[in-house]
Each structure stands twice: as C-alpha cells, then as structure tokens.
Write a protein that holds these residues in place. Structure first.
Motif, PDB file in Angstrom:
ATOM      1  N   ASP A   1     -19.241  13.136 -11.531  1.00 23.19           N
ATOM      2  CA  ASP A   1     -18.913  13.531 -12.897  1.00 23.19           C
ATOM      3  C   ASP A   1     -17.541  14.178 -12.968  1.00 23.19           C
ATOM      4  O   ASP A   1     -17.198  14.827 -13.949  1.00 23.19           O
ATOM      5  CB  ASP A   1     -19.986  14.454 -13.479  1.00 23.19           C
ATOM      6  N   VAL A   2     -16.732  13.984 -11.915  1.00 26.69           N
ATOM      7  CA  VAL A   2     -15.359  14.489 -11.909  1.00 26.69           C
ATOM      8  C   VAL A   2     -14.416  13.357 -11.509  1.00 26.69           C
ATOM      9  O   VAL A   2     -14.736  12.532 -10.658  1.00 26.69           O
ATOM     10  CB  VAL A   2     -15.180  15.681 -10.939  1.00 26.69           C
ATOM     11  N   ILE A   3     -13.256  13.311 -12.140  1.00 26.75           N
ATOM     12  CA  ILE A   3     -12.284  12.278 -11.808  1.00 26.75           C
ATOM     13  C   ILE A   3     -11.797  12.472 -10.370  1.00 26.75           C
ATOM     14  O   ILE A   3     -11.690  13.595  -9.882  1.00 26.75           O
ATOM     15  CB  ILE A   3     -11.110  12.303 -12.808  1.00 26.75           C
ATOM     16  N   PHE A   4     -11.565  11.353  -9.689  1.00 28.17           N
ATOM     17  CA  PHE A   4     -11.160  11.305  -8.289  1.00 28.17           C
ATOM     18  C   PHE A   4     -12.280  11.786  -7.357  1.00 28.17           C
ATOM     19  O   PHE A   4     -12.026  12.177  -6.216  1.00 28.17           O
ATOM     20  CB  PHE A   4      -9.871  12.095  -8.034  1.00 28.17           C
ATOM     21  N   GLY A   5     -13.495  11.760  -7.837  1.00 22.25           N
ATOM     22  CA  GLY A   5     -14.655  12.010  -6.990  1.00 22.25           C
ATOM     23  C   GLY A   5     -15.417  10.712  -6.780  1.00 22.25           C
ATOM     24  O   GLY A   5     -15.010   9.631  -7.231  1.00 22.25           O
ATOM     25  N   GLY A   6     -16.547  10.791  -6.093  1.00 22.07           N
ATOM     26  CA  GLY A   6     -17.409   9.629  -5.914  1.00 22.07           C
ATOM     27  C   GLY A   6     -16.717   8.471  -5.226  1.00 22.07           C
ATOM     28  O   GLY A   6     -15.844   8.639  -4.377  1.00 22.07           O
ATOM     29  N   ASN A   7     -17.087   7.267  -5.637  1.00 20.54           N
ATOM     30  CA  ASN A   7     -16.605   6.050  -4.991  1.00 20.54           C
ATOM     31  C   ASN A   7     -15.943   5.151  -6.031  1.00 20.54           C
ATOM     32  O   ASN A   7     -16.599   4.700  -6.968  1.00 20.54           O
ATOM     33  CB  ASN A   7     -17.778   5.315  -4.335  1.00 20.54           C
ATOM     34  N   PRO A   8     -14.643   4.883  -5.904  1.00 23.94           N
ATOM     35  CA  PRO A   8     -13.960   4.054  -6.897  1.00 23.94           C
ATOM     36  C   PRO A   8     -14.276   2.578  -6.716  1.00 23.94           C
ATOM     37  O   PRO A   8     -14.407   2.074  -5.592  1.00 23.94           O
ATOM     38  CB  PRO A   8     -12.481   4.333  -6.629  1.00 23.94           C
ATOM     39  N   ALA A   9     -14.378   1.872  -7.822  1.00 30.98           N
ATOM     40  CA  ALA A   9     -14.604   0.430  -7.800  1.00 30.98           C
ATOM     41  C   ALA A   9     -13.705  -0.230  -8.830  1.00 30.98           C
ATOM     42  O   ALA A   9     -13.436   0.339  -9.896  1.00 30.98           O
ATOM     43  CB  ALA A   9     -16.062   0.092  -8.100  1.00 30.98           C
ATOM     44  N   GLY A  10     -13.256  -1.426  -8.513  1.00 31.35           N
ATOM     45  CA  GLY A  10     -12.589  -2.253  -9.501  1.00 31.35           C
ATOM     46  C   GLY A  10     -13.628  -3.021 -10.300  1.00 31.35           C
ATOM     47  O   GLY A  10     -14.662  -3.412  -9.774  1.00 31.35           O
ATOM     48  N   VAL A  11     -13.360  -3.220 -11.579  1.00 38.15           N
ATOM     49  CA  VAL A  11     -14.267  -3.969 -12.458  1.00 38.15           C
ATOM     50  C   VAL A  11     -13.433  -4.942 -13.285  1.00 38.15           C
ATOM     51  O   VAL A  11     -12.508  -4.525 -13.997  1.00 38.15           O
ATOM     52  CB  VAL A  11     -15.053  -3.029 -13.394  1.00 38.15           C
ATOM     53  N   VAL A  12     -13.746  -6.230 -13.183  1.00 38.00           N
ATOM     54  CA  VAL A  12     -13.071  -7.259 -13.967  1.00 38.00           C
ATOM     55  C   VAL A  12     -14.095  -7.856 -14.930  1.00 38.00           C
ATOM     56  O   VAL A  12     -15.139  -8.348 -14.498  1.00 38.00           O
ATOM     57  CB  VAL A  12     -12.484  -8.363 -13.072  1.00 38.00           C
ATOM     58  N   ILE A  13     -13.804  -7.790 -16.226  1.00 37.76           N
ATOM     59  CA  ILE A  13     -14.705  -8.350 -17.238  1.00 37.76           C
ATOM     60  C   ILE A  13     -14.120  -9.678 -17.704  1.00 37.76           C
ATOM     61  O   ILE A  13     -13.020  -9.731 -18.269  1.00 37.76           O
ATOM     62  CB  ILE A  13     -14.888  -7.388 -18.418  1.00 37.76           C
TER      63      ILE A  13
END
Length: 291
Positions: free
Chosen positions: A11-23
């Motif tokens: 729930d914080v930016i630059f935390g967790g695991n980043p993913a790319g998403v293409v729609i």
C-alpha cells in the motif's frame, strides 16, 4: 497499447513487487510471443502481463518474464486488475481470468484484490541428506547447522500454478544470510523442474511467515513478493500443520527494500482445497507502448 507499471502486494509506492501491464485494444489478439518477451525484457520487471478482454467480466491474461512465458503470476494478476480498475475498464465485482494454468476468479473490492490460485499440488519433497546439503549449500547456508539449530521442516515442491521448492530456514537471520549461487540454482531448478526456491522462516511475530523468492532460471535472481509462491507456501503450511483450514495468513517480505504484505486464505476439506491470494496494487506509471 496502454501500458502501466503497478506495485503489487503493497500500500506504499515503491514497495511490493512491480509488474508491467499491457492492455490490448478491444478485439486485438496477443502480439507474437517473441514481441511479448522483448517487451518484458524492455520493461525489466520480473513479469509483464498482457490482457485481452473477452467479455464484460471475462479476460485472458498471459504472463512473460524477460526470458519466457510462464503459466501464471500472482503479483502481475493483482497488478493487472488494479490497472484495469484504475483505467476505468472495470469496477468492483468478480471476474474470470483465463490463464495457461487454468481459469481463476478474481474479486475486486476497492483497492483490495483477491484471486484464486490453481488447485494446490504437492509434487514431491527432498529428504535425502546429500540432496538437502546440496540445496542449502547452493543457497549459501549450512544444512547441518540448520538441523542442529532445531529445524524440523523439510523442503517440498509445491504448486498453486507454478512449482517451487519451499525451503524452510530456522531464523530471520538465516533468511537474511541467504546468498545463492545463481548458476547452480538455475541448474538445480531445471533438474527438479521448478521455477525456483521460495525460502521462508516462521520466526517473527508480525506475520505467519517471512519469505524470499529466487528464480534465476527465469532471469529473476530475486523477487520482492510473489503470489503463486506464497499460495504454495500457504498449502505447505496446511500440509505441515502451521496453517489450518479457514485461516487468514499474512506473509511478509522486506529484504529487497520493497516492503510487501501478501494476504492468503485457505479452505480445505479432504482433497478439496481452495487458496486465495490478495493484496493491493499501487499505480506507478501509465502510458502508451508502440508494439
């Protein structure tokens, strides 16, 4: 095509695991596989999801690492539905996601997203002393020292969409001290036919477990937070007695400087077992990609 970067399981930016998403545009098919792999490599995240809409509440998502396609990715699924909601493509509700690993339902409720895992499977376990020593040595630890410290759990291969070796360690310090031989780990993963190793400890009082994930075979030396592996860890916990049916489980990860909190839930009755994994997704970037 619309593209997003989402930090999942935080729930914080630059935390967790980043993913790319293409729609993908309405009615468009997936790009060629090599274009998807090159896109994932260009994004430089562990996974990039490609989303094709099939109906009002139905999607087909494919997942690519910088090296290859994988059957399912938990954090990229959370990121995908966070992006779909952020972009106004969907609202709250239950959605069907068709994946190579199988069909899964995803619940969206505000900024909280919860997804079904594929049916959990115990593939095998590592019990022979020489193989245990090999595994822990590759991970930079001494198995004899782990055993002497009172470690009783054994590594098992578990899948809730992707197979991983669940590798217990005794303490948070042991977890922190892991320093894999990545080429050797890639060969070991290939031999056991797994994505990688999910190391964890039950030490610590603010979560059910703390975990680190390593998948160099797929060009992911370490991943900050992974849904499929922690879904598998939840099933491992059920099989080994530290997670019960009906339990809500919190799995924490901080090692990479990207604090994460993965929430899981398990309902088990004999051979029937449903595991759900969820969390939040924070939008980092949106734009257009020319592919």
């Amino acid at each position: 095509m619309k593209i997003f970067v989402v930090d999942a399981f935080t729930d914080v930016i630059f935390g967790g695991n980043p993913a790319g998403v293409v729609i993908l545009p309405e009615g468009a098919d997936f790009p060629d596989d090599d274009i998807c792999v090159k896109t994932a490599a260009e994004m430089r995240y562990s996974e990039t999801a490609f989303i094709r809409r099939l109906g009002e509440k139905e999607f087909n998502i494919r997942y690519f690492t910088p090296a290859a396609e994988v059957e399912l990715c938990g954090h990229a699924t959370i990121g995908s539905f966070a992006a779909l909601r952020y972009g106004g493509y969907i609202g709250d509700g239950t959605y069907l996601n068709h994946t190579i690993s199988g069909d899964i339902y995803v619940d969206v409720d505000g900024d909280r997203i919860l997804m079904d895992m594929a049916k959990p499977v115990k593939i095998g376990e590592i019990t022979e002393e020489d193989k245990l020593e090999e595994l822990y040595n590759i991970m930079g630890l001494d198995y004899a020292a782990q055993k002497a410290a009172g470690l009783e759990l054994i590594p098992q291969m578990i899948s809730t969409g992707l197979p991983d070796i669940m590798m217990p360690v005794k303490t948070l310090k042991d977890l922190d001290d892991i320093a894999p031989d990545f080429p050797a780990l890639s060969k070991l993963s290939e031999r056991y036919e797994v994505v990688g190793v999910h190391a964890f400890t039950l030490e610590g009082d603010n979560a059910t477990a703390h975990a680190r994930n390593f998948a160099p075979l797929y060009d992911i030396d370490e991943e900050a937070a992974t849904g499929t592996s922690n879904g598998a860890l939840t099933y491992y916990g059920y099989l080994n007695g530290f997670v019960g049916s009906g339990d809500d489980v919190k799995i924490q990860g901080e090692k990479m400087g990207r604090p994460s909190a993965i929430l899981t839930h398990i309902e088990a009755d004999g051979e029937n077992c449903l595991i759900r994994v969820g969390g939040r997704g924070i939008m980092v970037l949106e734009g257009e990609i020319n592919i």
